[in-house]
Design a protein around this motif. Structure first.
Motif, PDB file in Angstrom:
ATOM      1  N   LYS A  35       0.778   4.045  -2.901  1.00 40.57           N
ATOM      2  CA  LYS A  35       0.484   5.450  -2.607  1.00 40.57           C
ATOM      3  C   LYS A  35       1.479   6.372  -3.287  1.00 40.57           C
ATOM      4  O   LYS A  35       1.132   7.494  -3.717  1.00 40.57           O
ATOM      5  CB  LYS A  35       0.494   5.686  -1.091  1.00 40.57           C
ATOM      6  CG  LYS A  35       0.100   7.094  -0.681  1.00 40.57           C
ATOM      7  CD  LYS A  35       0.075   7.235   0.827  1.00 40.57           C
ATOM      8  CE  LYS A  35      -0.326   8.656   1.243  1.00 40.57           C
ATOM      9  NZ  LYS A  35      -0.350   8.816   2.721  1.00 40.57           N
ATOM     10  N   ASP A  84       0.831  -1.216   0.000  1.00 44.04           N
ATOM     11  CA  ASP A  84       0.000   0.000   0.000  1.00 44.04           C
ATOM     12  C   ASP A  84       0.858   1.257   0.000  1.00 44.04           C
ATOM     13  O   ASP A  84       0.549   2.238  -0.694  1.00 44.04           O
ATOM     14  CB  ASP A  84      -0.914   0.022   1.227  1.00 44.04           C
ATOM     15  CG  ASP A  84      -2.182  -0.793   1.035  1.00 44.04           C
ATOM     16  OD1 ASP A  84      -2.387  -1.333  -0.076  1.00 44.04           O
ATOM     17  OD2 ASP A  84      -2.975  -0.889   1.996  1.00 44.04           O
ATOM     18  N   GLU A 143      -7.167   4.602  -7.565  1.00 46.08           N
ATOM     19  CA  GLU A 143      -6.958   4.697  -6.125  1.00 46.08           C
ATOM     20  C   GLU A 143      -7.350   3.438  -5.359  1.00 46.08           C
ATOM     21  O   GLU A 143      -7.596   3.486  -4.155  1.00 46.08           O
ATOM     22  CB  GLU A 143      -7.665   5.925  -5.544  1.00 46.08           C
ATOM     23  CG  GLU A 143      -7.160   7.242  -6.143  1.00 46.08           C
ATOM     24  CD  GLU A 143      -7.767   8.465  -5.478  1.00 46.08           C
ATOM     25  OE1 GLU A 143      -8.686   8.306  -4.646  1.00 46.08           O
ATOM     26  OE2 GLU A 143      -7.307   9.581  -5.786  1.00 46.08           O
ATOM     27  N   GLU A 144      -7.398   2.304  -6.035  1.00 44.94           N
ATOM     28  CA  GLU A 144      -7.588   1.044  -5.317  1.00 44.94           C
ATOM     29  C   GLU A 144      -6.250   0.619  -4.723  1.00 44.94           C
ATOM     30  O   GLU A 144      -5.215   0.668  -5.387  1.00 44.94           O
ATOM     31  CB  GLU A 144      -8.109  -0.054  -6.242  1.00 44.94           C
ATOM     32  CG  GLU A 144      -8.354  -1.369  -5.506  1.00 44.94           C
ATOM     33  CD  GLU A 144      -8.772  -2.501  -6.421  1.00 44.94           C
ATOM     34  OE1 GLU A 144      -8.967  -3.616  -5.903  1.00 44.94           O
ATOM     35  OE2 GLU A 144      -8.886  -2.280  -7.637  1.00 44.94           O
ATOM     36  N   ARG A 145      -6.258   0.198  -3.466  1.00 41.98           N
ATOM     37  CA  ARG A 145      -5.034  -0.216  -2.797  1.00 41.98           C
ATOM     38  C   ARG A 145      -4.833  -1.729  -2.929  1.00 41.98           C
ATOM     39  O   ARG A 145      -5.807  -2.484  -2.985  1.00 41.98           O
ATOM     40  CB  ARG A 145      -5.087   0.167  -1.321  1.00 41.98           C
ATOM     41  CG  ARG A 145      -5.151   1.667  -1.069  1.00 41.98           C
ATOM     42  CD  ARG A 145      -5.151   1.966   0.418  1.00 41.98           C
ATOM     43  NE  ARG A 145      -6.323   1.379   1.080  1.00 41.98           N
ATOM     44  CZ  ARG A 145      -6.528   1.378   2.398  1.00 41.98           C
ATOM     45  NH1 ARG A 145      -5.619   1.927   3.194  1.00 41.98           N
ATOM     46  NH2 ARG A 145      -7.610   0.844   2.912  1.00 41.98           N
TER      47      ARG A 145
END
Length: 240
Positions: free
Chosen positions: A22, A18, A197-199
């Protein structure tokens, strides 16, 4: 290994992935600068160490010619000698001009020279089909026919040359320099939409891979979602 406990946890793995995502240091299959071609995911580990390697093969049009035909290896783990993610040392370039002459005409799109009918992949001379029907038969739509761009050729030639575009096992081990057993390798999986923006921690694939590494039990990888890492599922790749 399934009967012993690893020193790391599933959460440790997902937290690292993650953090890299990011920072956009995680494979984005619809990267606007790269036309995706193929990809592969390899998992290595024991009770103390874990490594995940994601290969992303494509054409990066901000680089010229063969310099843009790249296999980027994104490497994650808990005992690496470098920061996790991608770095210049882990990019493989495997194509070159053949004895016929320059493969590329010199534009940013990687347009192939219409007068040159071969190129080298890992020093192997291969022919470049120029008939648009060849590409149509393999569901590759030419952007500017009859011109052929290198990523179009790469996509159409995957049945024959996918292995050559990907890393050999020694090249993968050379990147992270650890003697770890390979637990699993995937050619197809459900990849997170990082640009959306999917982790990774929200993604079924990486949740299961983290569980496999934590337990050492590869049977925990039981995907329910259809694989989406094929290039055709990421139409915005190379669109900038």
């Amino acid at each position: 290994m399934p009967n012993d406990k690893a020193v790391f946890s599933k959460n440790d793995i997902l937290t690292q992935l993650d953090a890299c995502a990011k920072d956009f240091n995680f494979p984005v299959l619809d990267n606007g600068y790269i036309y995706p071609v193929t990809s592969r995911l390899s998992v290595f580990g024991d009770l103390e160490r874990w490594v995940i390697v994601v290969e992303v093969v494509g054409y990066h049009y901000r680089f010229s010619g063969h310099g843009g035909v790249e296999n980027c290896l994104y490497i994650y783990g808990n005992s690496l000698g470098f920061e996790p993610g991608i770095n210049n040392d882990n990019v493989l370039l495997v194509t070159a001009d053949s004895d016929e002459g320059a493969v590329f005409v010199g534009d940013q799109w990687g347009t192939l020279n219409p007068d040159v009918h071969s190129m080298l992949i890992r020093d192997q001379k291969i022919s470049i089909p120029k008939d648009p029907a060849f590409y149509a038969a393999r569901n590759v739509e030419l952007k500017n026919p009859p011109s052929i761009r290198v990523y179009e050729f790469m996509r159409a030639s995957l049945p024959e040359y996918k292995t050559e575009f990907l890393a050999v096992e020694d090249e993968i081990y050379d990147c992270f320099r650890q003697n770890l057993p390979k637990i699993m390798q995937l050619d197809e999986w459900y990849h997170p939409d990082i640009a959306g923006e999917e982790r990774p921690s929200e993604n079924e694939t990486f949740q299961m891979i983290a569980a496999v590494l934590e337990s050492g039990d590869s049977s925990l990888y039981k995907p329910t979602k259809s694989a989406n890492n094929h290039w055709s599922n990421w139409p915005y790749g190379g669109s900038l």
